[in-house]
Design a protein around this motif. Structure first.
Motif, mmCIF file in Angstrom:
data_model
loop_
_atom_site.group_PDB
_atom_site.id
_atom_site.type_symbol
_atom_site.label_atom_id
_atom_site.label_comp_id
_atom_site.label_asym_id
_atom_site.label_seq_id
_atom_site.Cartn_x
_atom_site.Cartn_y
_atom_site.Cartn_z
ATOM 1 N N ALA A 1 -17.181 32.770 37.664
ATOM 2 C CA ALA A 1 -17.628 33.728 36.645
ATOM 3 C C ALA A 1 -17.752 35.125 37.231
ATOM 4 C CB ALA A 1 -18.955 33.268 36.041
ATOM 5 N N LEU A 2 -18.270 35.217 38.458
ATOM 6 C CA LEU A 2 -18.405 36.519 39.106
ATOM 7 C C LEU A 2 -17.033 37.146 39.338
ATOM 8 C CD1 LEU A 2 -20.361 38.564 40.337
ATOM 9 C CD2 LEU A 2 -20.166 37.359 42.510
ATOM 10 N N GLY A 3 -16.067 36.324 39.747
ATOM 11 C CA GLY A 3 -14.707 36.834 39.908
ATOM 12 C C GLY A 3 -14.114 37.306 38.597
ATOM 13 N N GLY A 4 -14.402 36.561 37.502
ATOM 14 C CA GLY A 4 -13.933 36.992 36.188
ATOM 15 C C GLY A 4 -14.551 38.321 35.770
ATOM 16 N N ALA A 5 -15.850 38.483 36.042
ATOM 17 C CA ALA A 5 -16.514 39.747 35.716
ATOM 18 C C ALA A 5 -15.911 40.893 36.524
ATOM 19 C CB ALA A 5 -18.010 39.636 35.987
ATOM 20 N N PHE A 6 -15.660 40.649 37.802
ATOM 21 C CA PHE A 6 -15.046 41.672 38.650
ATOM 22 C C PHE A 6 -13.650 42.031 38.141
ATOM 23 C CE2 PHE A 6 -12.599 42.997 42.418
ATOM 24 C CZ PHE A 6 -13.376 44.076 42.833
ATOM 25 N N ALA A 7 -12.881 41.016 37.729
ATOM 26 C CA ALA A 7 -11.545 41.269 37.176
ATOM 27 C C ALA A 7 -11.640 42.116 35.906
ATOM 28 C CB ALA A 7 -10.842 39.943 36.877
ATOM 29 N N GLY A 8 -12.657 41.832 35.057
ATOM 30 C CA GLY A 8 -12.857 42.636 33.860
ATOM 31 C C GLY A 8 -13.136 44.088 34.187
ATOM 32 N N LEU A 9 -13.929 44.326 35.227
ATOM 33 C CA LEU A 9 -14.225 45.700 35.640
ATOM 34 C C LEU A 9 -12.984 46.390 36.197
ATOM 35 C CD1 LEU A 9 -17.708 45.162 37.332
ATOM 36 C CD2 LEU A 9 -17.257 46.233 35.120
ATOM 37 N N VAL A 10 -12.124 45.634 36.908
ATOM 38 C CA VAL A 10 -10.869 46.199 37.418
ATOM 39 C C VAL A 10 -9.976 46.628 36.260
ATOM 40 C CG1 VAL A 10 -8.741 45.667 38.668
ATOM 41 C CG2 VAL A 10 -10.949 44.956 39.606
ATOM 42 N N VAL A 11 -9.872 45.776 35.226
ATOM 43 C CA VAL A 11 -9.076 46.129 34.041
ATOM 44 C C VAL A 11 -9.678 47.349 33.341
ATOM 45 C CG1 VAL A 11 -8.291 45.329 31.774
ATOM 46 C CG2 VAL A 11 -8.264 43.770 33.735
ATOM 47 N N PHE A 12 -11.006 47.388 33.254
ATOM 48 C CA PHE A 12 -11.701 48.522 32.639
ATOM 49 C C PHE A 12 -11.333 49.810 33.385
ATOM 50 C CE2 PHE A 12 -15.198 51.226 31.423
ATOM 51 C CZ PHE A 12 -15.561 50.793 30.160
ATOM 52 N N HIS A 13 -11.338 49.745 34.718
ATOM 53 C CA HIS A 13 -10.994 50.913 35.535
ATOM 54 C C HIS A 13 -9.530 51.315 35.311
ATOM 55 C CE1 HIS A 13 -9.638 52.956 39.268
ATOM 56 N NE2 HIS A 13 -10.813 53.548 39.174
ATOM 57 N N ALA A 14 -8.648 50.321 35.223
ATOM 58 C CA ALA A 14 -7.227 50.623 35.009
ATOM 59 C C ALA A 14 -7.011 51.313 33.667
ATOM 60 C CB ALA A 14 -6.404 49.333 35.088
ATOM 61 N N LEU A 15 -7.695 50.843 32.631
ATOM 62 C CA LEU A 15 -7.581 51.484 31.315
ATOM 63 C C LEU A 15 -8.027 52.938 31.373
ATOM 64 C CD1 LEU A 15 -8.923 48.626 28.987
ATOM 65 C CD2 LEU A 15 -6.544 49.351 29.274
ATOM 66 N N GLN A 16 -9.089 53.200 32.125
ATOM 67 C CA GLN A 16 -9.545 54.581 32.277
ATOM 68 C C GLN A 16 -8.550 55.408 33.077
ATOM 69 O OE1 GLN A 16 -12.878 56.343 31.378
ATOM 70 N NE2 GLN A 16 -12.032 54.996 29.817
ATOM 71 N N ARG A 17 -8.033 54.823 34.129
ATOM 72 C CA ARG A 17 -7.112 55.558 35.002
ATOM 73 C C ARG A 17 -5.831 55.939 34.261
ATOM 74 N NH1 ARG A 17 -6.617 56.734 40.198
ATOM 75 N NH2 ARG A 17 -4.555 56.914 41.156
ATOM 76 N N PHE A 18 -5.344 55.051 33.402
ATOM 77 C CA PHE A 18 -4.107 55.331 32.671
ATOM 78 C C PHE A 18 -4.370 55.977 31.314
ATOM 79 C CE2 PHE A 18 -2.762 51.947 35.626
ATOM 80 C CZ PHE A 18 -1.695 52.605 36.243
ATOM 81 N N ARG A 19 -5.618 56.441 31.128
ATOM 82 C CA ARG A 19 -5.996 57.232 29.943
ATOM 83 C C ARG A 19 -5.753 56.482 28.641
ATOM 84 N NH1 ARG A 19 -7.355 59.285 34.234
ATOM 85 N NH2 ARG A 19 -7.419 61.542 34.618
ATOM 86 N N VAL A 20 -6.041 55.183 28.643
ATOM 87 C CA VAL A 20 -5.902 54.379 27.422
ATOM 88 C C VAL A 20 -7.099 54.652 26.518
ATOM 89 C CG1 VAL A 20 -5.764 52.043 26.486
ATOM 90 C CG2 VAL A 20 -4.599 52.604 28.633
ATOM 91 N N ARG A 21 -6.829 54.953 25.259
ATOM 92 C CA ARG A 21 -7.897 55.234 24.297
ATOM 93 C C ARG A 21 -7.987 54.127 23.256
ATOM 94 N NH1 ARG A 21 -8.682 61.537 22.798
ATOM 95 N NH2 ARG A 21 -8.697 62.388 24.911
ATOM 96 N N GLY A 22 -9.149 54.079 22.591
ATOM 97 C CA GLY A 22 -9.340 53.103 21.522
ATOM 98 C C GLY A 22 -10.450 52.124 21.850
ATOM 99 N N TRP A 23 -11.477 52.113 21.002
ATOM 100 C CA TRP A 23 -12.624 51.254 21.253
ATOM 101 C C TRP A 23 -12.241 49.773 21.221
ATOM 102 C CZ3 TRP A 23 -13.861 47.561 17.734
ATOM 103 C CH2 TRP A 23 -13.357 47.715 16.442
ATOM 104 N N TRP A 24 -11.147 49.439 20.471
ATOM 105 C CA TRP A 24 -10.746 48.032 20.341
ATOM 106 C C TRP A 24 -10.265 47.451 21.673
ATOM 107 C CZ3 TRP A 24 -8.797 52.184 17.667
ATOM 108 C CH2 TRP A 24 -7.590 52.713 18.143
ATOM 109 N N TRP A 25 -9.943 48.304 22.653
ATOM 110 C CA TRP A 25 -9.652 47.821 23.993
ATOM 111 C C TRP A 25 -10.939 47.562 24.776
ATOM 112 C CZ3 TRP A 25 -4.814 46.511 25.334
ATOM 113 C CH2 TRP A 25 -3.750 47.098 24.642
ATOM 114 N N TYR A 26 -11.861 48.504 24.694
ATOM 115 C CA TYR A 26 -13.023 48.510 25.578
ATOM 116 C C TYR A 26 -14.157 47.610 25.100
ATOM 117 C CZ TYR A 26 -10.719 52.429 27.831
ATOM 118 O OH TYR A 26 -9.815 53.209 28.500
#
Length: 433
Positions: free
Chosen positions: A198-223
């Motif tokens: 579960a901790l690894g899954g949470a960390f993976a979610g945060l990595v995806v969250f960071h990637a979305l920010q880095r690539f300037r992805v917009r839209g609340w339906w992602w986040y």
């Protein structure tokens, strides 16, 4: 044929202008602090009324979300779920301070950082000393370390009509570092058996969250779905779920791109701050502050070593830690106190920092999960915070009167062009210190 009268909507949504006005009001520390205070008072009255059993039934009512593997009581949903929004907003504030605020450069950050660290270490040590002398448990050492920024700023806003603006800035920066310390303490010391999947899954979610920010992805339906999934995984991992909120707040981008009006961190904070101040924190207070207040309960606060340690640490520990930490840093390092502030102002602010409501109650629940001891710790947090607020009000009102008198004298000494005698003003300010 007579026309039917339009039916009144009792629990409907307010019109858009009124909703905007309410949201803007909740973005101010004074209103947010008053809503929090009202929730705490309702909880205390309800828990000590003939309807106290109904309060306990609602607080302890369990419901779950099987898809997320969660089955929590109402009280736990507010502490683990809604408070994640509060910590998300706190994480955004931390990010802003690190990027463009007082914590951006070591020179400006040194004094409030030292003050905050000492303001956490000394209360913890004072609690440990009190509990050890009384033969009590050391489990609650972290309870008096946290300052409730909403309450503290609300008290300061009510009192302050002429106090220097630098005092509020100092308190804000100190509270930001204090919040970071509290988050680290929760993550490190109040983590149960870890589920690494579960901790690894949470960390993976945060990595995806960071990637979305880095690539300037917009839209609340992602986040929004990603944030909820990350929060649920963090909860199931054994790490306190509020850590997920802080992590996402720190990941949100706080620097502006070319042609961008507002940064994502500012937009999210603007949207969620009213929800945090008007819903999340008050509901947590409603189900956390409901303790039985009787002569017997108050006797335990001042006679049992654990709750007594909390009261002593919140009132005396915060004053000693913050004031002495600030003085020693200014005396022996290159850090300097803002010239607009006097040491009497810092002493009043240190007293105000003893208001440790929201995060202190949360850590108290983690340190003492159940039983009479848990209720005594909650009562101690309330008593210590009330004493600190009363002392700070007395001290800061006195400082406010001094600054108001100085302003009135400056107005009287203004020359015909409306320019005040700056040399006389500075001399009076020096004598006021």
């Amino acid at each position: 044929m007579t026309q039917a009268r339009p039916r009144k909507v009792i629990l409907g949504l307010l019109p858009w202008p009124e909703r905007q006005a309410v949201a803007e009001a909740l973005r101010t520390e004074t209103v947010g602090g008053l809503v929090l205070l009202a929730a705490a008072v309702i909880a205390l009255v309800w828990a000590n009324s003939p309807w106290s059993e109904a309060y306990e039934r609602i607080r302890d009512f369990y419901f779950g979300v099987p898809a997320l593997g969660l089955d929590l009581s109402v009280g736990h949903w507010t502490a683990d779920g809604l408070l994640a929004l509060f910590f998300l907003v706190a994480g955004i504030e931390l990010k802003r301070e690190f990027v463009v605020g007082e914590l951006h450069t070591p020179a400006t950050a040194a004094l409030p950082v030292v003050a905050a660290v000492c303001g956490m270490a000394v209360p913890a040590a004072l609690y440990a000393l009190t509990a050890t002398i009384g033969g009590g448990s050391l489990e609650g050492w972290a309870v008096p370390m946290a300052t409730d920024i909403a309450f503290a700023l609300a008290v300061l806003a009510v009192i302050s009509t002429h106090l220097p603006a630098a005092l509020r800035a100092f308190l804000l920066t100190l509270a930001v570092v204090d919040d970071l310390g509290a988050i680290l303490i929760i993550a490190v010391f109040f983590t149960s058996d870890l589920d690494f999947w579960a901790l690894g899954g949470a960390f993976a979610g945060l990595v995806v969250f960071h990637a979305l920010q880095r690539f300037r992805v917009r839209g609340w339906w992602w986040y929004a779905p990603l944030g909820i999934a990350t929060w649920a995984l963090m909860y199931n991992s054994g790490v306190h779920a509020t850590v997920a909120g802080v992590a996402m707040g720190l990941i949100l981008r706080a620097t502006r791109d070319k042609g961008e009006d507002t940064v994502p961190a500012a937009r999210v904070s603007h949207l969620l701050h009213p929800v945090s101040a008007g819903v999340a924190v008050p509901l947590f207070a409603l189900f956390a502050a409901g303790v039985g207040v009787s002569a017997g309960a108050l006797r335990h606060v001042f006679t049992d070593p654990e709750p007594l340690g909390v009261v002593v640490a919140l009132v005396a520990g915060k004053i000693l830690g913050i004031f002495l930490g600030t003085y020693l840093a200014a005396r022996f390092t290159r850090a300097r106190l803002n010239p607009d502030l006097a040491w009497a102002d810092v002493f009043g602010l240190a007293t105000l920092a003893g208001i440790g409501f929201t995060v202190a109650l949360l850590i108290g629940e983690l340190a003492f999960p159940a039983g009479a001891e848990a209720e005594h710790i909650k009562a101690a947090v309330l008593v210590g915070s009330l004493i600190a607020a009363a002392l700070a009000a007395v001290l800061l009102r006195r400082r406010n009167r001094i600054y108001r008198r100085l302003c009135e004298e400056e107005d009287r000494d203004a020359d015909a062009d409306g320019i005040p005698d700056i040399y006389q003003s500075r001399a009076r300010l020096g004598s006021a210190r």
